[in-house]
Each structure stands twice: as structure tokens, then as C-alpha cells.
Design an enzyme around this catalytic site. Structure first.
Site, mmCIF file in Angstrom:
data_model
loop_
_atom_site.group_PDB
_atom_site.id
_atom_site.type_symbol
_atom_site.label_atom_id
_atom_site.label_comp_id
_atom_site.label_asym_id
_atom_site.label_seq_id
_atom_site.Cartn_x
_atom_site.Cartn_y
_atom_site.Cartn_z
ATOM 1 C CG ASP A 1 2.085 -6.478 33.486
ATOM 2 O OD1 ASP A 1 2.227 -5.249 33.656
ATOM 3 O OD2 ASP A 1 2.745 -7.115 32.646
ATOM 4 C CG PHE B 1 -2.596 -12.186 34.352
ATOM 5 C CD1 PHE B 1 -3.264 -10.975 34.262
ATOM 6 C CD2 PHE B 1 -3.178 -13.199 35.103
ATOM 7 C CE1 PHE B 1 -4.487 -10.766 34.887
ATOM 8 C CE2 PHE B 1 -4.399 -13.007 35.749
ATOM 9 C CZ PHE B 1 -5.052 -11.791 35.635
ATOM 10 C CG HIS B 2 2.632 -8.971 29.508
ATOM 11 N ND1 HIS B 2 2.590 -9.659 28.321
ATOM 12 C CD2 HIS B 2 1.970 -7.804 29.283
ATOM 13 C CE1 HIS B 2 1.929 -8.945 27.420
ATOM 14 N NE2 HIS B 2 1.536 -7.817 27.979
ATOM 15 C CG ASP B 3 5.351 -7.729 34.395
ATOM 16 O OD1 ASP B 3 5.990 -8.062 33.386
ATOM 17 O OD2 ASP B 3 5.121 -6.543 34.692
ATOM 18 C CB THR C 1 3.314 -12.904 28.718
ATOM 19 O OG1 THR C 1 3.734 -12.004 27.672
ATOM 20 C CG2 THR C 1 4.531 -13.520 29.396
#
Ligand code: BDR
Ligand code: CA
Length: 336
Positions: free
Chosen positions: A22, A243-245, A197
Site C-alpha cells: 500500500d 488501501f491503508h497508506d 483504512t
């Protein structure tokens, strides 16, 4: 750099990261939509040697030409923990990536970035998508940091459960003492934690659609997302590649896709069960008239509490496809 499409000045950004599946998406988003002036790497999803190679390879893949500064190999205190269970032995398993085209800057971030910004008179917004060790060192060693860093948008923590322990998320758990420095720094913070997230990510049709778009970047990233999603199913029974980041980057690109609430966020460094927890105080209790109720400290963070998951995924996928189109045009024009 100005945005050729809009004529507007783009926001000047530095990203500190530990690629990481990510993180790779976050780097590409930052480069496509913001004025990305550099990348620093940190241990986290893998060793800093591997995350540095990954940052350079992602740069080669996506036509990104900015300095990559190798950062911390471990936390301020204690042992290195890593995210290889989730991200594999390379830190970015599943992708066919080109070899690096450049070498990392060997100067420490805490000298390189101050020199760059003070020499050019630039101020920046920082994005942090890994353990916060480099940022803590930067803020500790650079007395002028508050004049040149306007804000820090970070992926880390949670208002709810963690992912390493019930209380702690990986980026904070990997170096709680560093996170404490950042949350106590007085620089305005934006936090994208697991509470939002984990609701955003690519499902199998998204990944298939990306692959079918036919580009080189899309092919590499769809392979990565296949691996990442498979590990999420195996570990967390979560059926998306989260899609954390990207959420930390989108705070500067599509903020309207998130709902933020002000809170005072403190990092637990000593609790046996809670080390690495982000304690988010949304209460706004100011009264000191009741002696047993601890008043809230002033808000130091805008915490994401909700987001438009589908729109975010669509935007990230469209950006990857657009990256391939841009690279194709460059190649056709003989520039690449
Ligand atoms: C965070 O840890 C890593 O697995 C991801 O890259 C993200 O930054 C999520 O807890
Ligand atoms: Ca990361």
C-alpha cells in the site's frame, strides 16, 4: 512544480514510507497528484534495505525521479518487528518490478531534508506511512522543523482495534516512542487509522479490472494486490487488499472523501496490553470542576472517522491507469 492540467501550484510533499504494497500506491498517488520532492524509507514492512530497494524500484516502474533517502533500520528503543507476514519476503511480494535506476542518498534525513528546505526556502507537508522513527529523529534534531513542516498526514493507529494487538496498529506498535514524539510535536497532524483504512481496498473485480487495463504499472500493481489480498484473507479473513497508506495521501488530494474529527491523540508506551495504542480523546471535556474527571487536552490531530470507500478505490485505480497512459505518451514521444 506546477500542475500542467490546472495551472495551479501543487502542494509540496515529502513521503516517509516502508514499501510495502500500500506504500507503493501511496508513492504513485503522491507523485501523480502532488509535488512530490522526495522519499525516505524506514524499516517496517521489511528491513530498511529492502524497503529502500522497493522505493527505488517503484520509482523506476512509475517514472518517478526524486531523491530516495535511506532511513532508520530499527526503532528508537527495543527490537525490530516487521510486517513480512503480510507483505512477504521482499516486502512487496507478488510484483514484477524493474531494478532500481538510482542509488539512495546516504545522508540522514535529519540533515538532508533541513538543508534542502532551508536552502530553497521551501515549506512542505509530510506524509508518513511507516513507523515514525525517521520523523521523530527529524523533529528532535531540527529546531526549525515547525517553521518548514506545515502538517503531517500519517497512516497509523486506530480509534478502534489494532492489527498487531487488540490495541495497537503496526506503524505505531513498531516504534511507540517515536510516535509519541510526533503526536507531542505541536505540528498539525492528520491521522488515517485502521478504523477507516480497513474499510477501503481492492476486491477481486477491482484487481482484475486493473490488470485488464493492460499497462505496465497496472500489471505490476495487480500482481502485488493479488498477493496482498490473499494474505489479508488468510490472516484477517478480510477480502480486500486494503488501501491503508493511500488514505494518508488522499488527505491532501481528495479531503472531501473523508470525515475528520478533532481529537487529542496520545500514544501509550507502557501498557502491558496497550503499548502502541493511539488513545483518541474526542470528549472535549474542559471542565475541571469535577475532580475525578480528567479534562481533555487540546486537540492535536484531525482524525479520520469515516470515508467514501468506493470513491477512494475508484480514484486510486484511475490514477494507476492514468500513470500508464502518461508513461506511454512519454515513451511514444521519445522522452523516456
Ligand atoms: C500499515 O502497516 C503496513 O502493513 C501498511 O503498509 C500500513 O502502513 C497498516 O497497519
Ligand atoms: Ca506502510
Amino acid at each position: 512544480m506546477s500542475d500542467p492540467d490546472s495551472g495551479a501550484e501543487r502542494r509540496r510533499i515529502w513521503i516517509d514510507c516502508d514499501p510495502g504494497h500500500d506504500d507503493a500506491l501511496a508513492i504513485i498517488l503522491a507523485h501523480e497528484h502532488l509535488d512530490l520532492i522526495g522519499i525516505s524509507t524506514v524499516f517496517g514492512n521489511q528491513s530498511v534495505d529492502k524497503t529502500t530497494i522497493n522505493a527505488l524500484s517503484i520509482s523506476a516502474l512509475a517514472g518517478i525521479d526524486v531523491p530516495v533517502v535511506r532511513g532508520a533500520a530499527g526503532p528508537l528503543i527495543g527490537k525490530v518487528i516487521d510486517g513480512s507476514d503480510v507483505h512477504g519476503k521482499t516486502g512487496i511480494d507478488g510484483a514484477e518490478l524493474p531494478p532500481p535506476r538510482a542509488v539512495p542518498v546516504e545522508a540522514p534525513l535529519a540533515t538532508y531534508l533541513p538543508d534542502l528546505l532551508e536552502r530553497n526556502g521551501w515549506s512542505i507537508d509530510l506524509i508518513a506511512t511507516g513507523p515514525l522513527t525517521n520523523i521523530a529523529n527529524l523533529l528532535t534534531d531540527w529546531p526549525n522543523a515547525g517553521r518548514f513542516i506545515k502538517s503531517i498526514s500519517l497512516m497509523g493507529g486506530s480509534t478502534e482495534n489494532g492489527n498487531v494487538t487488540p490495541a495497537a496498529e503496526l506503524n505505531i506498535y513498531a516504534d511507540p516512542e517515536a510516535a509519541k514524539v510526533v503526536f507531542e510535536s505541536a505540528i498539525p497532524l492528520i491521522m488515517a487509522g485502521l478504523n477507516v483504512t480497513t474499510t477501503v481496498g481492492a476486491d477481486q473485480p477491482d484487481i482484475d479490472m486493473l490488470r485488464q487495463s493492460g499497462g505496465r504499472v497496472a500489471a505490476a500493481l495487480s500482481g502485488m494486490l493479488d498477493f496482498y489480498r490473499r494474505r489479508q484473507i488468510e490472516i484477517y479473513d478480510r477480502h480486500i487488499a486494503p488501501f491503508h497508506d493511500p488514505c494518508a495521501v488522499l488527505a491532501f488530494i481528495r479531503p472531501e472523501l473523508f470525515t475528520y474529527r478533532p481529537a487529542h491523540v496520545a500514544v501509550e508506551t507502557s501498557g502491558e496490553l496497550t503499548r502502541g495504542m493511539t488513545v483518541c480523546d474526542f470528549r472535549m471535556v474542559h471542565s475541571q470542576t469535577v475532580s475525578h474527571i480528567r479534562p481533555s487536552k487540546p486537540a492535536n490531530t484531525r482524525v479520520a472517522v469515516a470515508c467514501a470507500s468506493r470513491e477512494i478505490v475508484d480514484f486510486v485505480i484511475a490514477t494507476i491507469i492514468e500513470t500508464d497512459r502518461r508513461l506511454g505518451e512519454r515513451t511514444a514521444g521519445g522522452v523516456n
